[in-house]
Scaffold this motif. Structure first.
Motif, PDB file in Angstrom:
ATOM      1  N   GLY A   1      45.971  63.630  76.928  1.00 26.10           N
ATOM      2  CA  GLY A   1      45.291  63.639  78.225  1.00 26.10           C
ATOM      3  C   GLY A   1      44.628  62.301  78.531  1.00 26.10           C
ATOM      4  O   GLY A   1      44.026  61.684  77.651  1.00 26.10           O
ATOM      5  N   ALA A   2      44.727  61.877  79.805  1.00 21.18           N
ATOM      6  CA  ALA A   2      44.060  60.627  80.243  1.00 21.18           C
ATOM      7  C   ALA A   2      42.591  60.942  80.522  1.00 21.18           C
ATOM      8  O   ALA A   2      42.277  61.700  81.438  1.00 21.18           O
ATOM      9  CB  ALA A   2      44.749  60.080  81.485  1.00 21.18           C
ATOM     10  N   TYR A   3      41.719  60.334  79.751  1.00 17.06           N
ATOM     11  CA  TYR A   3      40.281  60.644  79.826  1.00 17.06           C
ATOM     12  C   TYR A   3      39.640  60.021  81.066  1.00 17.06           C
ATOM     13  O   TYR A   3      38.672  60.519  81.603  1.00 17.06           O
ATOM     14  CB  TYR A   3      39.634  60.117  78.550  1.00 17.06           C
TER      15      TYR A   3
ATOM     16  N   PRO B   1      47.832  55.167  84.175  1.00 16.65           N
ATOM     17  CA  PRO B   1      48.926  54.179  84.254  1.00 16.65           C
ATOM     18  C   PRO B   1      49.309  53.621  82.880  1.00 16.65           C
ATOM     19  O   PRO B   1      50.487  53.340  82.630  1.00 16.65           O
ATOM     20  CB  PRO B   1      48.361  53.073  85.142  1.00 16.65           C
ATOM     21  N   ASN B   2      48.347  53.503  81.974  1.00 20.93           N
ATOM     22  CA  ASN B   2      48.685  53.044  80.605  1.00 20.93           C
ATOM     23  C   ASN B   2      49.615  54.042  79.918  1.00 20.93           C
ATOM     24  O   ASN B   2      50.520  53.658  79.177  1.00 20.93           O
ATOM     25  CB  ASN B   2      47.432  52.908  79.732  1.00 20.93           C
TER      26      ASN B   2
ATOM     27  N   ARG C   1      32.042  57.207  78.167  1.00 21.13           N
ATOM     28  CA  ARG C   1      31.384  57.841  79.328  1.00 21.13           C
ATOM     29  C   ARG C   1      31.473  56.935  80.547  1.00 21.13           C
ATOM     30  O   ARG C   1      31.773  57.369  81.656  1.00 21.13           O
ATOM     31  CB  ARG C   1      29.902  58.125  79.007  1.00 21.13           C
ATOM     32  N   LYS C   2      31.236  55.626  80.289  1.00 21.29           N
ATOM     33  CA  LYS C   2      31.246  54.653  81.401  1.00 21.29           C
ATOM     34  C   LYS C   2      32.650  54.597  82.027  1.00 21.29           C
ATOM     35  O   LYS C   2      32.796  54.630  83.254  1.00 21.29           O
ATOM     36  CB  LYS C   2      30.837  53.283  80.846  1.00 21.29           C
TER      37      LYS C   2
ATOM     38  N   THR D   1      33.417  55.589  85.890  1.00 20.72           N
ATOM     39  CA  THR D   1      33.803  54.548  86.856  1.00 20.72           C
ATOM     40  C   THR D   1      35.322  54.493  87.070  1.00 20.72           C
ATOM     41  O   THR D   1      35.805  53.710  87.878  1.00 20.72           O
ATOM     42  CB  THR D   1      33.320  53.162  86.376  1.00 20.72           C
ATOM     43  N   GLY D   2      36.051  55.277  86.301  1.00 18.16           N
ATOM     44  CA  GLY D   2      37.520  55.295  86.452  1.00 18.16           C
ATOM     45  C   GLY D   2      38.176  54.013  85.981  1.00 18.16           C
ATOM     46  O   GLY D   2      39.255  53.649  86.458  1.00 18.16           O
TER      47      GLY D   2
END
Ligand SMILES: Cc1cc2nc3c(=O)[nH]c(=O)nc-3n(C[C@H](O)[C@H](O)[C@H](O)COP(=O)(O)OP(=O)(O)OC[C@H]3O[C@@H](n4cnc5c(N)ncnc54)[C@H](O)[C@@H]3O)c2cc1C
Length: 447
Positions: free
Chosen positions: A143-145, A151-152, A440-441, A445-446
């Motif tokens: 899963g993309a956190y 995209p990676n 978390r950051k 902030t995506g």
């Protein structure tokens, strides 16, 4: 920290769920011989797979363990069997020291090829030795956190298919529920060529196989010192001494003062796991419809799956980087699990435990020979396949009089860049907090 007792099922046990089916024990344990050809320290997947390979070729082999057989990480892990997806972390970045001789790309390719061979080896051993250990090739979902991680993963899917034919597919967020009953991730990566296993039944199968081919097995036999050189080592243990021609060190996250040079290049980290009570069939299916193993992209990562039978969840992660009592880690992991699956808020825990993995500075596992001692170590939290493979490779190198086809042999093995480090990672709480802050950051902030 106060512990919420309502989280625990009345049958709760602070030990691995897997031990219900195969508990680490002393079956086959015998007295330490006074002499052996090859002496192996550590009875996890690495030690046993090395022993099996050597004894099948007619060598006299002795395996000892300070604890019961397999009581280290090999009967405590999550049972995810992967082919190199984690390895990419260590080698996709700067080539560093390992590229001193030039071709970084070809080194990466060789290591990836070996990762796939490691994955296939588990299947081969399970079939050849007839090991009943629920080996299921049902794939993995990562899963993309954070939004920027997706995209990676799309790029990674292309890379894994090009280099390893892993049959990987990027899954956009709109289609995520076909993989996991959660909206926690920003899409992900599904890898079909991956699987899961019952770790302690797999270990038991390797132990049985070693016994069948005549390996001498000694439990509760801690090695305290090794003197001498190749051809004439003297091994001192708490149960007496043994002379040996060759030694293999297979102690991984449990490496201690016996081999200070190895210890000083490894950072032991605690990994913790909980298991839930049985869930309604429909709910369990909704959680992981395809029965894959689940992992994710942050620095402080979780790994989870359904247990054999597809009715209970196993959730693992770094509740803390250092060992904490199972009752404490249980509460923290339960919170992490319900962040991902709010539908499990009232679900109780039946088992909670932990074990140690060995991290390395370059995030790669290592094998080699130093001061005459063969070693394989540094699983970086992902060693079901790779430690089985490296144990086998170390054995083959001995059988081939020092020749090895493996790209792992001869890789630089960097130290831990902390002055005066002696295997006690006092810095982990600081690093852990920094990693959590960054995770978390990035999620907020995506980035
Ligand atoms: C909680 C947890 C979850 C994990 N999840 C996964 C997963 O899902 N997928 C995956 O691929 N990997 C996972 N891993 C990693 C995997 O379990 C390990 O990489 C693998 O089991 C390591 O096998 P090993 O034989 O190298 O070491 P171990 O199984 O740790 O064996 C080392 C042994 O050496 C013995 N020893 C140490 N010193 C001495 C001495 N002086 N004398 C005698 N014996 C000694 C210890 O007692 C120990 O039994 C996980 C690990 C943990 C702890």
């Amino acid at each position: 920290m106060t512990i919420d007792k309502t989280l625990f099922h009345p049958d709760y046990k602070p030990e691995p769920f897997w031990w219900e089916a195969a508990r680490p024990g002393t079956t086959y344990s015998t007295n330490l011989p006074t002499q052996t050809e090859i002496f192996i320290v550590g009875s996890g997947y690495a030690g046993l797979s090395a022993a099996l390979e050597l004894a099948r070729e007619g060598r006299s082999v002795t395996v000892v363990d300070a604890l019961a057989f397999g009581e280290g990480a090999s009967t405590r892990n999550g049972g995810g069997v992967s082919a190199g997806i984690n390895l990419g972390k260590g080698i996709s970045g700067s080539p560093g020291q390992n590229a001193r001789d030039g071709d970084h790309k070809s080194l990466v390719r060789s290591l990836l090829r070996e990762s796939l061979a490691a994955f296939e080896l588990v299947g081969e051993l399970v079939a050849r030795e007839n090991i009943d250990c629920h080996f299921e090739r049902r794939g993995r979902f990562v899963g993309a956190y954070s939004k920027a991680h997706y995209p990676n993963l799309v790029e990674k899917a292309e890379f894994l298919n090009r280099e390893m034919q892993l049959d990987a597919v990027a899954v956009p967020v709109e289609e995520q529920r076909s993989e996991i009953g959660s909206d926690f991730y920003h899409g992900g990566l599904a890898i079909n060529r991956a699987g899961k296993i019952h770790p302690s039944l797999y270990h038991k199968g390797l132990l049985d196989a070693c016994n069948r081919v005549g390996v001498t097995l000694c439990a509760h036999t801690k090695v305290t010192s090794i003197d001498g050189s190749v051809g004439q080592f003297t091994v001192k243990t708490e149960k007496g001494n043994c002379r040996a021609e060759q030694i293999i060190i297979a102690t991984n996250g449990y490496t201690g003062d016996l081999t200070p040079k190895l210890r000083n290049r490894l950072v032991p980290i605690s990994s913790q796991i909980i298991v839930t009570e049985e869930l309604p069939k429909d709910l369990a299916h909704e959680l992981i419809p395809k029965g894959r193993t689940i992992s994710e992209t942050p620095r402080v990562t979780s790994y989870y799956r359904l247990l054999p039978g597809d009715r209970r969840v196993m959730y693992g992660g770094r509740a803390r980087f250092q060992d904490v009592p199972p009752d404490v880690s249980a509460g923290l992991l339960h919170r992490m699990m319900t962040d991902r699956w709010p539908q499990l808020k009232g679900t109780r825990i039946t088992h909670s435990w932990s074990g140690f993995v060995a991290m390395t500075t370059d995030a790669l596992p290592h094998m080699g020979q130093e001061d005459g001692l063969h070693f394989c170590t540094g699983c970086n939290g992902s060693g079901v396949a790779v430690m089985t493979y490296l144990g086998t490779q170390v054995a083959r190198r001995i059988l081939q009089d020092g020749q090895s086809d493996s790209a792992y042999f001869g890789l630089d093995f960097p130290g831990v860049p902390v002055p005066l480090y002696r295997g006690k990672p006092w810095f982990l709480p600081i690093v852990g907090e920094y990693y959590r802050y960054m995770d978390r950051k990035e999620r907020r902030t995506g980035t």
